[in-house]
Design a protein around this motif. Structure first.
Motif, PDB file in Angstrom:
ATOM      1  N   ASP A   1     -14.638  -5.434  -7.897  1.00  0.00           N
ATOM      2  CA  ASP A   1     -15.412  -4.497  -8.707  1.00  0.00           C
ATOM      3  C   ASP A   1     -14.991  -4.587 -10.175  1.00  0.00           C
ATOM      4  O   ASP A   1     -14.093  -5.359 -10.517  1.00  0.00           O
ATOM      5  CB  ASP A   1     -15.290  -3.057  -8.168  1.00  0.00           C
ATOM      6  CG  ASP A   1     -13.862  -2.549  -8.175  1.00  0.00           C
ATOM      7  OD1 ASP A   1     -13.133  -2.840  -9.136  1.00  0.00           O
ATOM      8  OD2 ASP A   1     -13.463  -1.874  -7.207  1.00  0.00           O
TER       9      ASP A   1
ATOM     10  N   HIS B   1      -0.374   1.238  -4.674  1.00  0.00           N
ATOM     11  CA  HIS B   1      -0.657   2.030  -3.485  1.00  0.00           C
ATOM     12  C   HIS B   1      -0.734   1.126  -2.268  1.00  0.00           C
ATOM     13  O   HIS B   1      -1.526   0.175  -2.248  1.00  0.00           O
ATOM     14  CB  HIS B   1      -1.988   2.779  -3.666  1.00  0.00           C
ATOM     15  CG  HIS B   1      -2.376   3.567  -2.455  1.00  0.00           C
ATOM     16  ND1 HIS B   1      -3.428   3.200  -1.653  1.00  0.00           N
ATOM     17  CD2 HIS B   1      -1.850   4.669  -1.905  1.00  0.00           C
ATOM     18  CE1 HIS B   1      -3.524   4.068  -0.654  1.00  0.00           C
ATOM     19  NE2 HIS B   1      -2.596   4.970  -0.784  1.00  0.00           N
TER      20      HIS B   1
ATOM     21  N   ALA C   1      -2.104   0.270   0.975  1.00  0.00           N
ATOM     22  CA  ALA C   1      -3.343   0.681   1.648  1.00  0.00           C
ATOM     23  C   ALA C   1      -3.104   1.154   3.078  1.00  0.00           C
ATOM     24  O   ALA C   1      -3.907   1.911   3.612  1.00  0.00           O
ATOM     25  CB  ALA C   1      -4.351  -0.462   1.628  1.00  0.00           C
TER      26      ALA C   1
ATOM     27  N   GLN D   1      -0.755   3.049   3.809  1.00  0.00           N
ATOM     28  CA  GLN D   1      -0.135   4.361   3.575  1.00  0.00           C
ATOM     29  C   GLN D   1       1.199   4.521   4.272  1.00  0.00           C
ATOM     30  O   GLN D   1       1.575   5.614   4.668  1.00  0.00           O
ATOM     31  CB  GLN D   1      -1.078   5.483   4.015  1.00  0.00           C
ATOM     32  CG  GLN D   1      -2.302   5.555   3.151  1.00  0.00           C
ATOM     33  CD  GLN D   1      -3.161   6.718   3.534  1.00  0.00           C
ATOM     34  OE1 GLN D   1      -2.712   7.834   3.541  1.00  0.00           O
ATOM     35  NE2 GLN D   1      -4.405   6.438   3.870  1.00  0.00           N
TER      36      GLN D   1
ATOM     37  N   LYS E   1      -4.318   2.394  -9.861  1.00  0.00           N
ATOM     38  CA  LYS E   1      -3.212   1.942  -9.020  1.00  0.00           C
ATOM     39  C   LYS E   1      -3.582   0.551  -8.510  1.00  0.00           C
ATOM     40  O   LYS E   1      -4.751   0.299  -8.232  1.00  0.00           O
ATOM     41  CB  LYS E   1      -3.054   2.848  -7.804  1.00  0.00           C
ATOM     42  CG  LYS E   1      -2.596   4.242  -8.114  1.00  0.00           C
ATOM     43  CD  LYS E   1      -2.578   5.053  -6.840  1.00  0.00           C
ATOM     44  CE  LYS E   1      -2.392   6.526  -7.136  1.00  0.00           C
ATOM     45  NZ  LYS E   1      -2.650   7.365  -5.962  1.00  0.00           N
TER      46      LYS E   1
ATOM     47  N   GLN F   1      -4.082  -1.561  -5.634  1.00  0.00           N
ATOM     48  CA  GLN F   1      -4.230  -1.386  -4.187  1.00  0.00           C
ATOM     49  C   GLN F   1      -3.655  -2.627  -3.514  1.00  0.00           C
ATOM     50  O   GLN F   1      -4.119  -3.740  -3.780  1.00  0.00           O
ATOM     51  CB  GLN F   1      -5.715  -1.237  -3.812  1.00  0.00           C
ATOM     52  CG  GLN F   1      -6.380  -0.025  -4.423  1.00  0.00           C
ATOM     53  CD  GLN F   1      -5.772   1.278  -3.958  1.00  0.00           C
ATOM     54  OE1 GLN F   1      -5.422   1.420  -2.797  1.00  0.00           O
ATOM     55  NE2 GLN F   1      -5.613   2.212  -4.872  1.00  0.00           N
TER      56      GLN F   1
ATOM     57  N   LYS G   1      -9.200   0.411   7.865  1.00  0.00           N
ATOM     58  CA  LYS G   1     -10.394  -0.099   7.183  1.00  0.00           C
ATOM     59  C   LYS G   1     -10.272   0.209   5.691  1.00  0.00           C
ATOM     60  O   LYS G   1     -10.014   1.352   5.322  1.00  0.00           O
ATOM     61  CB  LYS G   1     -11.636   0.560   7.771  1.00  0.00           C
ATOM     62  CG  LYS G   1     -12.913  -0.018   7.260  1.00  0.00           C
ATOM     63  CD  LYS G   1     -14.097   0.593   7.973  1.00  0.00           C
ATOM     64  CE  LYS G   1     -14.486  -0.214   9.189  1.00  0.00           C
ATOM     65  NZ  LYS G   1     -15.703   0.292   9.822  1.00  0.00           N
ATOM     66  N   ILE G   2     -10.422  -0.810   4.874  1.00  0.00           N
ATOM     67  CA  ILE G   2     -10.332  -0.619   3.421  1.00  0.00           C
ATOM     68  C   ILE G   2     -11.658  -1.029   2.798  1.00  0.00           C
ATOM     69  O   ILE G   2     -12.142  -2.136   3.054  1.00  0.00           O
ATOM     70  CB  ILE G   2      -9.237  -1.498   2.790  1.00  0.00           C
ATOM     71  CG1 ILE G   2      -7.920  -1.321   3.533  1.00  0.00           C
ATOM     72  CG2 ILE G   2      -9.054  -1.172   1.327  1.00  0.00           C
ATOM     73  CD1 ILE G   2      -6.877  -2.296   3.073  1.00  0.00           C
ATOM     74  N   PRO G   3     -12.270  -0.163   1.986  1.00  0.00           N
ATOM     75  CA  PRO G   3     -13.512  -0.572   1.333  1.00  0.00           C
ATOM     76  C   PRO G   3     -13.248  -1.742   0.389  1.00  0.00           C
ATOM     77  O   PRO G   3     -12.135  -1.867  -0.137  1.00  0.00           O
ATOM     78  CB  PRO G   3     -13.935   0.671   0.550  1.00  0.00           C
ATOM     79  CG  PRO G   3     -12.688   1.450   0.355  1.00  0.00           C
ATOM     80  CD  PRO G   3     -11.825   1.172   1.538  1.00  0.00           C
TER      81      PRO G   3
ATOM     82  N   GLN H   1     -12.709  -3.386  -2.670  1.00  0.00           N
ATOM     83  CA  GLN H   1     -12.344  -3.035  -4.041  1.00  0.00           C
ATOM     84  C   GLN H   1     -11.266  -4.028  -4.452  1.00  0.00           C
ATOM     85  O   GLN H   1     -10.861  -4.859  -3.653  1.00  0.00           O
ATOM     86  CB  GLN H   1     -11.820  -1.605  -4.092  1.00  0.00           C
ATOM     87  CG  GLN H   1     -10.622  -1.369  -3.191  1.00  0.00           C
ATOM     88  CD  GLN H   1     -10.122   0.066  -3.233  1.00  0.00           C
ATOM     89  OE1 GLN H   1     -10.052   0.656  -4.275  1.00  0.00           O
ATOM     90  NE2 GLN H   1      -9.786   0.615  -2.078  1.00  0.00           N
TER      91      GLN H   1
ATOM     92  N   GLN I   1      -8.406   8.021   2.914  1.00  0.00           N
ATOM     93  CA  GLN I   1      -7.529   7.881   1.754  1.00  0.00           C
ATOM     94  C   GLN I   1      -7.880   6.620   0.955  1.00  0.00           C
ATOM     95  O   GLN I   1      -7.885   6.635  -0.280  1.00  0.00           O
ATOM     96  CB  GLN I   1      -6.057   7.836   2.203  1.00  0.00           C
ATOM     97  CG  GLN I   1      -5.057   7.884   1.069  1.00  0.00           C
ATOM     98  CD  GLN I   1      -5.195   9.117   0.182  1.00  0.00           C
ATOM     99  OE1 GLN I   1      -5.406  10.212   0.683  1.00  0.00           O
ATOM    100  NE2 GLN I   1      -5.099   8.925  -1.128  1.00  0.00           N
ATOM    101  N   ALA I   2      -8.209   5.549   1.684  1.00  0.00           N
ATOM    102  CA  ALA I   2      -8.587   4.298   1.005  1.00  0.00           C
ATOM    103  C   ALA I   2      -9.865   4.514   0.186  1.00  0.00           C
ATOM    104  O   ALA I   2     -10.000   4.004  -0.930  1.00  0.00           O
ATOM    105  CB  ALA I   2      -8.783   3.188   2.023  1.00  0.00           C
ATOM    106  N   LEU I   3     -10.793   5.288   0.732  1.00  0.00           N
ATOM    107  CA  LEU I   3     -12.040   5.577   0.009  1.00  0.00           C
ATOM    108  C   LEU I   3     -11.753   6.436  -1.228  1.00  0.00           C
ATOM    109  O   LEU I   3     -12.352   6.235  -2.284  1.00  0.00           O
ATOM    110  CB  LEU I   3     -13.034   6.288   0.927  1.00  0.00           C
ATOM    111  CG  LEU I   3     -13.669   5.420   2.025  1.00  0.00           C
ATOM    112  CD1 LEU I   3     -14.426   6.285   3.023  1.00  0.00           C
ATOM    113  CD2 LEU I   3     -14.607   4.375   1.426  1.00  0.00           C
TER     114      LEU I   3
ATOM    115  N   GLU J   1      -9.032   6.451  -2.923  1.00  0.00           N
ATOM    116  CA  GLU J   1      -8.399   5.583  -3.929  1.00  0.00           C
ATOM    117  C   GLU J   1      -9.469   4.815  -4.700  1.00  0.00           C
ATOM    118  O   GLU J   1      -9.349   4.597  -5.896  1.00  0.00           O
ATOM    119  CB  GLU J   1      -7.423   4.600  -3.268  1.00  0.00           C
ATOM    120  CG  GLU J   1      -6.203   5.258  -2.634  1.00  0.00           C
ATOM    121  CD  GLU J   1      -5.250   5.889  -3.644  1.00  0.00           C
ATOM    122  OE1 GLU J   1      -5.306   5.536  -4.823  1.00  0.00           O
ATOM    123  OE2 GLU J   1      -4.462   6.754  -3.233  1.00  0.00           O
ATOM    124  N   ARG J   2     -10.521   4.409  -3.974  1.00  0.00           N
ATOM    125  CA  ARG J   2     -11.608   3.700  -4.659  1.00  0.00           C
ATOM    126  C   ARG J   2     -12.335   4.629  -5.632  1.00  0.00           C
ATOM    127  O   ARG J   2     -12.717   4.217  -6.727  1.00  0.00           O
ATOM    128  CB  ARG J   2     -12.594   3.095  -3.649  1.00  0.00           C
ATOM    129  CG  ARG J   2     -13.644   2.241  -4.337  1.00  0.00           C
ATOM    130  CD  ARG J   2     -14.505   1.476  -3.390  1.00  0.00           C
ATOM    131  NE  ARG J   2     -15.366   2.351  -2.612  1.00  0.00           N
ATOM    132  CZ  ARG J   2     -16.393   1.927  -1.889  1.00  0.00           C
ATOM    133  NH1 ARG J   2     -16.659   0.630  -1.836  1.00  0.00           N
ATOM    134  NH2 ARG J   2     -17.128   2.756  -1.205  1.00  0.00           N
TER     135      ARG J   2
END
Lengths: 285, 116
Positions: free
Chosen positions: A114, A134, A136, A138, A223, A225, A260-262, A264, B24-26, B28-29
């Motif tokens: 992005d 960060h 991801a 967590q 941050k 990611q 699951k990570i969008p 970015q 949480q990942a969303l 952060e985005r």
């Protein structure tokens, strides 16, 4: 005034870093139209001379003495590990190597999805550092430190760094090179690991000296990611990544879970997964 | 190895945990997508930024000064224009979050979680 994104990418015994950088150049060009530059050696260029993504690169800077002091590090692919050479010595010379007046320097393993970093070109800042990362998953099992050592200098992430060429930034680059060249001394002073040269550390030390030992500096609000190297990429979907991670409290402990990570901007520490991501970018879009 | 890890992760899939981590990942985005450069500074756009800006405009302040993300004072040349851009940026990011979150909530099985 010229603006562009630079990446260092030197192939090693395991990976074609130049190709990772090419995948990023493609993303940057398609998302923003910004100029792109890869700083590399001739061997890496030759290995990719027919690559279809070369058309997304505006500038290639050859710097042959990049490997003056190649570090060796253990790299992980979930539970497996291997040793590789790590060419990262020339990063503090970016002030001289970048062909642009305003430069966003990113690691080739920070995959761009992005435009959330490109606002930096519209500011009046001379230097912007990254001090937030960060995990991801967590879990903060691997990425759990905010300082180069407990009670030490605040850590910076050289993964993302912005500068404008002028006298002020030149002073910082002189300090950064000094911190790199005296890594041995500073590792003893600030109590960090000497076995592996890290630009995160030398940049943090240079910033610490530059700002007269205060924590005053200008930072990216973003941050970084990151997905650590004890994870495994399960699937790349259209809008997200599915990643397996261990749920235990230690690095290689606990049962595998899914995350699951969008899509970015993501820093992939597992380079075996990064290879899959780069190939996906090159082939799919 | 990859298939084995994927199979284990699939077998251990816990919807509540997965939803929490994905949320949480969303978020952060959203944070990353609500950063805006204005008049030389950089702003994290959130309820506070929008509320402060709107209050200053409503109070008809001639010189609108705001602290940017690095606590530097920035004189906003055109506050109304900044407010319009800030609201658009914020809503765009939240709309993306809303769509992704709604989709996530509907994924009840491990297969749905992996494939969509």
């Amino acid at each position: 005034m010229t603006k562009g994104v630079c990446q260092f990418a030197i192939n090693n015994n395991l990976w074609n870093y130049f190709e990772f950088a090419l995948a990023n150049c493609k993303q940057i060009k398609l998302l923003s139209g910004l100029k792109t530059c890869i700083i590399t050696d001739q061997t890496s260029v030759d290995a990719n001379k027919d690559h279809p993504c070369l058309k997304y690169v505006d500038d290639i800077v050859i710097k042959e003495d990049l490997d003056r002091n190649p570090s060796k590090r253990r790299v992980y692919d979930a539970d497996q590990d291997r040793e590789c050479k790590w060419f990262n010595w020339s990063r503090p010379e970016i002030g001289d190597l970048s062909p642009y007046d305003q430069t966003l320097l990113i690691d080739a393993d920070l995959m761009i999805y992005d435009t959330s970093l490109f606002w930096c070109f519209d500011t009046e800042y001379d230097l912007l550092f990254t001090n937030q990362c960060h995990d991801a998953t967590q879990q903060d099992k691997v990425i759990d430190y905010k300082r180069v050592y407990k009670h030490g200098v605040p850590l910076l992430w050289a993964t993302v760094f912005y500068f404008r060429k002028n006298d002020n930034s030149k002073k910082f680059f002189d300090l950064w090179k000094y911190a790199r060249d005296h890594n041995n001394y500073y590792s003893r002073l600030f109590n960090f690991n000497l076995n592996l040269y890290r630009n995160d550390y030398s940049q943090a030390v240079a910033r610490h000296i530059w700002d007269a030992n205060t924590e005053q500096a200008d930072y990216f609000p973003n941050k970084v990611q990151a997905v650590s190297d004890n994870t495994k990429l399960v699937k790349i979907n259209k809008d997200n990544f599915v990643i397996a991670y261990r749920s235990g409290s230690a690095r290689f402990d606990g049962e595998w879970q899914m995350l699951k990570i969008p899509k970015q901007n993501i820093h992939f520490m597992n380079k075996f997964d990064l290879k899959r991501v780069a190939e996906d970018i090159i082939s799919v879009y | 190895m990859e298939n084995s890890i994927a199979e284990q992760a699939k077998a251990n899939h816990n919807r509540q945990t997965a939803l929490k981590v994905a949320k949480q990942a969303l978020l952060e985005r959203v944070q990353a997508h609500t950063i805006l450069a204005q008049d030389g500074g950089v702003f994290q756009i959130n309820e506070q930024t929008i509320g402060t800006l709107k209050s200053l405009i409503d109070a008809r302040y001639e010189n609108v000064i705001m602290l940017d993300a690095n606590k530097n004072p920035i004189k906003i040349a055109n506050p109304q224009d900044f407010l319009t851009k800030a609201i658009a940026k914020y809503q765009e990011a939240l709309n993306e979050y809303h769509i992704a979150y709604e989709k996530l909530k509907r994924q009840r099985s491990a297969e749905q979680f992996i494939d969509d």
